[in-house]
Design a protein around this motif. Structure first.
Motif, PDB file in Angstrom:
ATOM      1  N   LEU A  35     -83.947   1.220 -13.077  1.00 38.97           N
ATOM      2  CA  LEU A  35     -84.093   1.651 -11.688  1.00 38.97           C
ATOM      3  C   LEU A  35     -83.473   3.027 -11.435  1.00 38.97           C
ATOM      4  CD1 LEU A  35     -83.388  -1.761  -9.936  1.00 38.97           C
ATOM      5  CD2 LEU A  35     -85.584  -0.619 -10.226  1.00 38.97           C
ATOM      6  N   GLY A  36     -83.087   3.692 -12.502  1.00 44.80           N
ATOM      7  CA  GLY A  36     -82.625   5.060 -12.364  1.00 44.80           C
ATOM      8  C   GLY A  36     -81.158   5.232 -12.053  1.00 44.80           C
ATOM      9  N   TYR A  37     -80.364   4.168 -12.189  1.00 46.16           N
ATOM     10  CA  TYR A  37     -78.921   4.293 -11.968  1.00 46.16           C
ATOM     11  C   TYR A  37     -78.251   4.727 -13.275  1.00 46.16           C
ATOM     12  CZ  TYR A  37     -79.573   1.835  -7.553  1.00 46.16           C
ATOM     13  OH  TYR A  37     -79.978   1.484  -6.288  1.00 46.16           O
ATOM     14  N   THR A  38     -77.321   5.654 -13.177  1.00 47.79           N
ATOM     15  CA  THR A  38     -76.619   6.121 -14.376  1.00 47.79           C
ATOM     16  C   THR A  38     -75.403   5.262 -14.692  1.00 47.79           C
ATOM     17  OG1 THR A  38     -75.344   7.666 -13.002  1.00 47.79           O
ATOM     18  CG2 THR A  38     -77.364   8.502 -14.045  1.00 47.79           C
ATOM     19  N   GLU A  39     -74.961   4.454 -13.714  1.00 49.16           N
ATOM     20  CA  GLU A  39     -73.827   3.558 -13.911  1.00 49.16           C
ATOM     21  C   GLU A  39     -74.185   2.168 -13.397  1.00 49.16           C
ATOM     22  OE1 GLU A  39     -71.074   4.251 -15.450  1.00 49.16           O
ATOM     23  OE2 GLU A  39     -71.304   6.443 -15.641  1.00 49.16           O
ATOM     24  N   VAL A  40     -73.845   1.140 -14.158  1.00 48.60           N
ATOM     25  CA  VAL A  40     -74.116  -0.234 -13.735  1.00 48.60           C
ATOM     26  C   VAL A  40     -73.373  -0.551 -12.443  1.00 48.60           C
ATOM     27  CG1 VAL A  40     -73.893  -2.675 -14.365  1.00 48.60           C
ATOM     28  CG2 VAL A  40     -74.561  -0.992 -16.101  1.00 48.60           C
ATOM     29  N   SER A  41     -72.189   0.010 -12.285  1.00 46.65           N
ATOM     30  CA  SER A  41     -71.394  -0.252 -11.080  1.00 46.65           C
ATOM     31  C   SER A  41     -72.120   0.243  -9.823  1.00 46.65           C
ATOM     32  CB  SER A  41     -70.026   0.413 -11.194  1.00 46.65           C
ATOM     33  OG  SER A  41     -70.152   1.818 -11.370  1.00 46.65           O
ATOM     34  N   ASN A  42     -72.862   1.348  -9.939  1.00 43.52           N
ATOM     35  CA  ASN A  42     -73.621   1.851  -8.788  1.00 43.52           C
ATOM     36  C   ASN A  42     -74.737   0.883  -8.410  1.00 43.52           C
ATOM     37  OD1 ASN A  42     -72.036   4.152  -8.748  1.00 43.52           O
ATOM     38  ND2 ASN A  42     -73.476   5.356  -9.975  1.00 43.52           N
ATOM     39  N   PHE A  43     -75.387   0.330  -9.425  1.00 42.91           N
ATOM     40  CA  PHE A  43     -76.434  -0.659  -9.189  1.00 42.91           C
ATOM     41  C   PHE A  43     -75.849  -1.903  -8.530  1.00 42.91           C
ATOM     42  CE2 PHE A  43     -78.555  -4.513 -10.969  1.00 42.91           C
ATOM     43  CZ  PHE A  43     -79.704  -4.452 -10.206  1.00 42.91           C
ATOM     44  N   THR A  44     -74.699  -2.369  -9.017  1.00 41.41           N
ATOM     45  CA  THR A  44     -74.063  -3.558  -8.467  1.00 41.41           C
ATOM     46  C   THR A  44     -73.699  -3.366  -7.003  1.00 41.41           C
ATOM     47  OG1 THR A  44     -73.197  -4.188 -10.631  1.00 41.41           O
ATOM     48  CG2 THR A  44     -72.138  -5.165  -8.709  1.00 41.41           C
ATOM     49  N   ARG A  45     -73.168  -2.186  -6.667  1.00 40.96           N
ATOM     50  CA  ARG A  45     -72.832  -1.902  -5.273  1.00 40.96           C
ATOM     51  C   ARG A  45     -74.086  -1.896  -4.392  1.00 40.96           C
ATOM     52  NH1 ARG A  45     -68.864   1.551  -7.490  1.00 40.96           N
ATOM     53  NH2 ARG A  45     -70.290   3.325  -7.473  1.00 40.96           N
ATOM     54  N   ALA A  46     -75.159  -1.302  -4.900  1.00 37.26           N
ATOM     55  CA  ALA A  46     -76.410  -1.281  -4.138  1.00 37.26           C
ATOM     56  C   ALA A  46     -76.956  -2.691  -3.946  1.00 37.26           C
ATOM     57  CB  ALA A  46     -77.441  -0.406  -4.857  1.00 37.26           C
ATOM     58  N   PHE A  47     -76.876  -3.499  -4.989  1.00 35.21           N
ATOM     59  CA  PHE A  47     -77.389  -4.865  -4.909  1.00 35.21           C
ATOM     60  C   PHE A  47     -76.609  -5.672  -3.874  1.00 35.21           C
ATOM     61  CE2 PHE A  47     -78.524  -9.134  -6.186  1.00 35.21           C
ATOM     62  CZ  PHE A  47     -79.830  -8.992  -6.632  1.00 35.21           C
ATOM     63  N   LYS A  48     -75.294  -5.490  -3.837  1.00 36.46           N
ATOM     64  CA  LYS A  48     -74.469  -6.182  -2.836  1.00 36.46           C
ATOM     65  C   LYS A  48     -74.834  -5.724  -1.425  1.00 36.46           C
ATOM     66  CE  LYS A  48     -70.332  -7.259  -5.571  1.00 36.46           C
ATOM     67  NZ  LYS A  48     -68.882  -7.004  -5.752  1.00 36.46           N
ATOM     68  N   ARG A  49     -75.158  -4.442  -1.303  1.00 36.82           N
ATOM     69  CA  ARG A  49     -75.561  -3.926   0.007  1.00 36.82           C
ATOM     70  C   ARG A  49     -76.876  -4.557   0.455  1.00 36.82           C
ATOM     71  NH1 ARG A  49     -78.570   0.585   0.701  1.00 36.82           N
ATOM     72  NH2 ARG A  49     -78.021   1.369  -1.380  1.00 36.82           N
ATOM     73  N   TRP A  50     -77.791  -4.776  -0.490  1.00 34.63           N
ATOM     74  CA  TRP A  50     -79.080  -5.363  -0.149  1.00 34.63           C
ATOM     75  C   TRP A  50     -79.000  -6.861   0.149  1.00 34.63           C
ATOM     76  CZ3 TRP A  50     -80.984  -2.804  -5.215  1.00 34.63           C
ATOM     77  CH2 TRP A  50     -81.255  -1.446  -4.991  1.00 34.63           C
ATOM     78  N   THR A  51     -78.171  -7.563  -0.593  1.00 38.00           N
ATOM     79  CA  THR A  51     -78.221  -9.030  -0.559  1.00 38.00           C
ATOM     80  C   THR A  51     -76.909  -9.693  -0.150  1.00 38.00           C
ATOM     81  OG1 THR A  51     -77.572  -9.269  -2.888  1.00 38.00           O
ATOM     82  CG2 THR A  51     -79.936  -8.994  -2.413  1.00 38.00           C
ATOM     83  N   ASN A  52     -75.850  -8.927  -0.017  1.00 38.01           N
ATOM     84  CA  ASN A  52     -74.504  -9.478   0.218  1.00 38.01           C
ATOM     85  C   ASN A  52     -74.038 -10.346  -0.946  1.00 38.01           C
ATOM     86  OD1 ASN A  52     -74.105  -8.324   2.821  1.00 38.01           O
ATOM     87  ND2 ASN A  52     -75.422  -9.904   3.693  1.00 38.01           N
ATOM     88  N   GLN A  53     -74.609 -10.139  -2.096  1.00 38.15           N
ATOM     89  CA  GLN A  53     -74.240 -10.865  -3.310  1.00 38.15           C
ATOM     90  C   GLN A  53     -74.241  -9.906  -4.484  1.00 38.15           C
ATOM     91  OE1 GLN A  53     -77.519 -13.798  -3.082  1.00 38.15           O
ATOM     92  NE2 GLN A  53     -75.949 -15.369  -3.111  1.00 38.15           N
ATOM     93  N   SER A  54     -73.436 -10.215  -5.490  1.00 44.06           N
ATOM     94  CA  SER A  54     -73.536  -9.482  -6.746  1.00 44.06           C
ATOM     95  C   SER A  54     -74.779  -9.978  -7.481  1.00 44.06           C
ATOM     96  CB  SER A  54     -72.297  -9.734  -7.605  1.00 44.06           C
ATOM     97  OG  SER A  54     -72.295 -11.087  -8.068  1.00 44.06           O
ATOM     98  N   PRO A  55     -75.267  -9.226  -8.467  1.00 41.32           N
ATOM     99  CA  PRO A  55     -76.412  -9.719  -9.244  1.00 41.32           C
ATOM    100  C   PRO A  55     -76.150 -11.102  -9.857  1.00 41.32           C
ATOM    101  CG  PRO A  55     -76.076  -7.393  -9.681  1.00 41.32           C
ATOM    102  CD  PRO A  55     -74.914  -7.838  -8.846  1.00 41.32           C
TER     103      PRO A  55
END
Length: 341
Positions: free
Chosen positions: A310-330
């Motif tokens: 999905l174009g993220y250079t860091e997994v932590s950035n993806f995790t933060r975005a996912f929490k923002r979308w779903t209020n949950q970690s992956p």
């Protein structure tokens, strides 16, 4: 029904199948259409559209009049290739199920602007995935009709040998109707999922179909592409979303690069998107969100793979975005789906 605008979402001929399904149940279709402020449809011109709100209102009246909560399935079963204009006949002429799926993915916008469709292959499974586009407020009956239509077309072109392995639906489990859905699609069904996913065996998707006709298929494809050019000419949101979906796995994206590919200035792109009450960042975010939910719904895709795809250079950035979308970690999201403990 009216000439297409960016607010029009579904081919007007779709209403022809609704009218026929009503008549098959002994309901006077003209009366139902009249209560919704509509006349009975008379054309299959793909540039004549009907908006989502009108379709939802029409379905609500049809369900009430027929007493059938699964009325959308009846509509999908009633639809014929002609209801889809040239695309319907191109689908019938497809070489294989894979060819059918790829054609549906490429050309579905001529029928509806409510969903993006893509194909994926995972091990011995072939997936046909439908993701709702941003702001596509479609009723459950519309979704039921879509999946029933695709299933019946696949059964037809395969000589009734087509078989789904599993089916995932975004609609909640219909009260008292779950077994009807399982019987209809002849497979296990998951309800209330983030995307509509048809899962089939890879072994069946590349077999040549009895009605395969390359020349006819290509001829109808050209007609569909002509209509798509007319529909997409003013649809900047779909054009940007398509570019993002194509480019995300292979390169970093920004609005300058997308504007360059669309042959317009960055400022002009921003103005066009603002006129549609959106922005490049919103489209990028919604596209990533839809794809992230799909990836995290599959146990075979790791969080790291999803992040970089999905174009993220860091997994932590993806995790933060996912929490923002779903209020949950992956991981929490997957636990809720029963994919992790």
């Amino acid at each position: 029904m009216k000439e297409v605008t960016h607010n029009s979402s579904i081919i007007g001929a779709y209403a022809i199948a609704i009218a026929e399904a009503l008549e098959n149940l002994g309901v006077v279709a003209e009366d139902i259409f009249h209560t919704c402020g509509l006349s009975l449809p008379t054309t299959t011109d793909p540039l004549v559209r009907i908006d989502n709100q009108t379709i939802s209102r029409l379905y609500a009246a049809a369900v009430q009049a027929s007493g059938d909560p699964g009325f959308g399935l009846r509509v999908g079963e009633t639809m014929r290739p002609a209801n889809l204009h040239a695309m319907g006949f191109a689908l019938l002429s497809s070489i294989s199920i894979r060819d059918f799926a790829q054609r549906l993915s490429a050309f579905y916008r001529v029928v509806s602007q409510n969903a993006d469709i893509r194909c994926e292959e995972r091990g011995n499974q072939f997936l046909l995935i439908s993701t709702s586009t941003k702001g596509a407020d479609t009723c459950f009956e519309t979704q039921d009709a879509y999946i029933a239509l695709v299933t019946n077309l696949l059964r037809t072109i395969s000589g009734n040998r087509f078989q789904l392995r599993t089916l995932e639906l975004t609609r909640p489990q219909p009260e008292g109707q779950a077994q009807r859905y399982r019987d209809y699609f002849q497979c296990d069904i998951g309800f209330d999922r983030p995307e509509i996913i048809m899962v089939m065996d890879v072994a069946q998707v590349d077999k040549r179909l009895p009605g395969a006709n390359e020349e006819l298929a290509l001829g109808h494809d050209r007609t569909v592409m002509e209509y798509l050019q007319r529909i997409d000419r003013s649809d900047i949101v779909n054009r940007v979303r398509s570019l993002i979906s194509e480019e995300l796995p292979v390169r970093a994206l920004n609005k300058d690069r997308v504007a360059e590919q669309l042959h317009i200035s960055t400022r002009n792109l921003q103005l066009k998107l603002a006129a549609r009450d959106t922005s490049f960042q919103e489209i990028l975010d919604s596209t990533r969100r839809a794809q992230a939910l799909a990836m995290m719904s599959r146990s075979s895709v790791s969080v790291t793979e999803a992040a970089f795809s999905l174009g993220y250079t860091e997994v932590s950035n993806f995790t933060r975005a996912f929490k923002r979308w779903t209020n949950q970690s992956p991981r929490q999201y997957r636990q809720g789906l029963g994919l992790e403990r």
